[in-house]
Write an enzyme that holds these catalytic residues in place. Sequence first.
Site, short mmCIF file in Angstrom:
data_model
loop_
_atom_site.label_atom_id
_atom_site.label_comp_id
_atom_site.label_asym_id
_atom_site.label_seq_id
_atom_site.Cartn_x
_atom_site.Cartn_y
_atom_site.Cartn_z
N LYS A 199 -14.39 2.09 -0.79
CA LYS A 199 -13.70 1.60 0.42
C LYS A 199 -13.24 2.79 1.24
O LYS A 199 -13.08 3.90 0.72
CB LYS A 199 -12.50 0.71 0.07
CG LYS A 199 -11.40 1.35 -0.79
CD LYS A 199 -10.36 2.15 -0.05
CE LYS A 199 -9.30 2.74 -0.97
NZ LYS A 199 -8.50 3.83 -0.38
N ASP A 222 -5.26 -1.30 -5.27
CA ASP A 222 -6.41 -1.65 -4.44
C ASP A 222 -7.55 -2.29 -5.22
O ASP A 222 -8.62 -2.56 -4.66
CB ASP A 222 -6.88 -0.48 -3.56
CG ASP A 222 -7.13 0.79 -4.33
OD1 ASP A 222 -7.18 0.71 -5.56
OD2 ASP A 222 -7.29 1.85 -3.69
O1 C5P Z 1 -1.30 1.01 -7.88
P1 C5P Z 1 -1.86 2.30 -8.30
O2 C5P Z 1 -1.90 2.47 -9.80
O3 C5P Z 1 -3.19 2.61 -7.69
O4 C5P Z 1 -0.89 3.40 -7.75
C1 C5P Z 1 -0.88 4.74 -8.20
C2 C5P Z 1 0.44 5.37 -7.79
O5 C5P Z 1 0.51 5.44 -6.36
C3 C5P Z 1 1.66 4.56 -8.19
O6 C5P Z 1 2.16 4.97 -9.43
C4 C5P Z 1 2.65 4.87 -7.10
O7 C5P Z 1 3.28 6.09 -7.37
C5 C5P Z 1 1.80 5.09 -5.89
N1 C5P Z 1 1.70 3.92 -5.00
C6 C5P Z 1 2.76 3.60 -4.17
N2 C5P Z 1 2.67 2.55 -3.32
C7 C5P Z 1 1.54 1.81 -3.23
C8 C5P Z 1 0.44 2.11 -4.06
C9 C5P Z 1 0.53 3.18 -4.92
O8 C5P Z 1 3.81 4.28 -4.21
N3 C5P Z 1 1.48 0.80 -2.37
#
Ligand code: C5P
Length: 289
Positions: A10, A134
């Site tokens: 993406k 995502d």
């Molecule tokens: O959700 P995901 O595991 O991909 O996110 C990785 C890191 O990115 C999370 O631990 C967080 O620190 C940050 N994050 C965030 N806000 C989001 C998505 C991700 O702060 N909307």
Amino acid sequence: MATSWLARAKVNLVLDVVGLRPDGYHELRTVFQSIDLSDVLTLEPATDIEVTCDLPGIPEGPGNLAFRAAALLRERLRVTRGARIRIHKRIPAGAGLGGGSADAAATLVGLNDLWQLGLGTAELHDLGALLGSDVPFMISGGTAIGTGRGEILTPAACAGPFPLAVVMPALAVGTAGAYRALDAWPALSHPDPEPALAALAAGDWPALSRSLGNSFAAPIAAREPEIDDALAVIRAVAGDRAVMSGSGAALVVVAPTAAQVSELRQRLPACAIWAGSSASAGVSPLTEN
Ligand code: C5P
């Protein structure tokens, strides 16, 4: 019987980080767009879960998000079967293109098929959201607005497909660290997704290229000078129509001409450059044999 699945990357055409939430995540408003750059996952029955990847540096086994996706499905649905999952990696890691999330999404979709679990899209999205913000988008793909952590999706119209190029400076940016850099940035930009959504619906690619934006752009470019160097070359070659995807470092160029892509390849030898088009799906079957 093995099945193979395309796990598409993406880009974020617009990414507004609205603010920090009490749970530590950030509230987003983003325009997600699938592209026809993909990993290929091949799944076959096995006794345990096994994950291998043909690109050195990508974790195999439990360190891979695809393994966690398989383990989550087994745990939640009390599955006793296993699967051998082979990842043919083409989406660069640490680029903001959702490569790890795409593999997790394809694992959920592929194992739902292989293990005949009968899960619908909404159930797959809910499981995906437990693996990463995502992952739900990577399952369905196409064009969508993401809100919440990025996991709340509203499909958006796209009169495409439209051509695009992705310029990848030779560096990887970690998501959690990128959010910390963004939190420390004094004057965050808040790009508006609406003009990009209107341009996508109308198929007006010049207008789309004028509507790109990303709250991460300034804080990440301040840490990684290669990004601004690449952007300056892209501007000189193709005009002001590039945006960083996700938390970087990939730079998306909307509707470049073939001549512009070859000039970019010449002038940015240190960057990997992919040229292709937008896609209307996230995960889809490749072949069955
Ligand atoms: O959700 P995901 O595991 O991909 O996110 C990785 C890191 O990115 C999370 O631990 C967080 O620190 C940050 N994050 C965030 N806000 C989001 C998505 C991700 O702060 N909307």
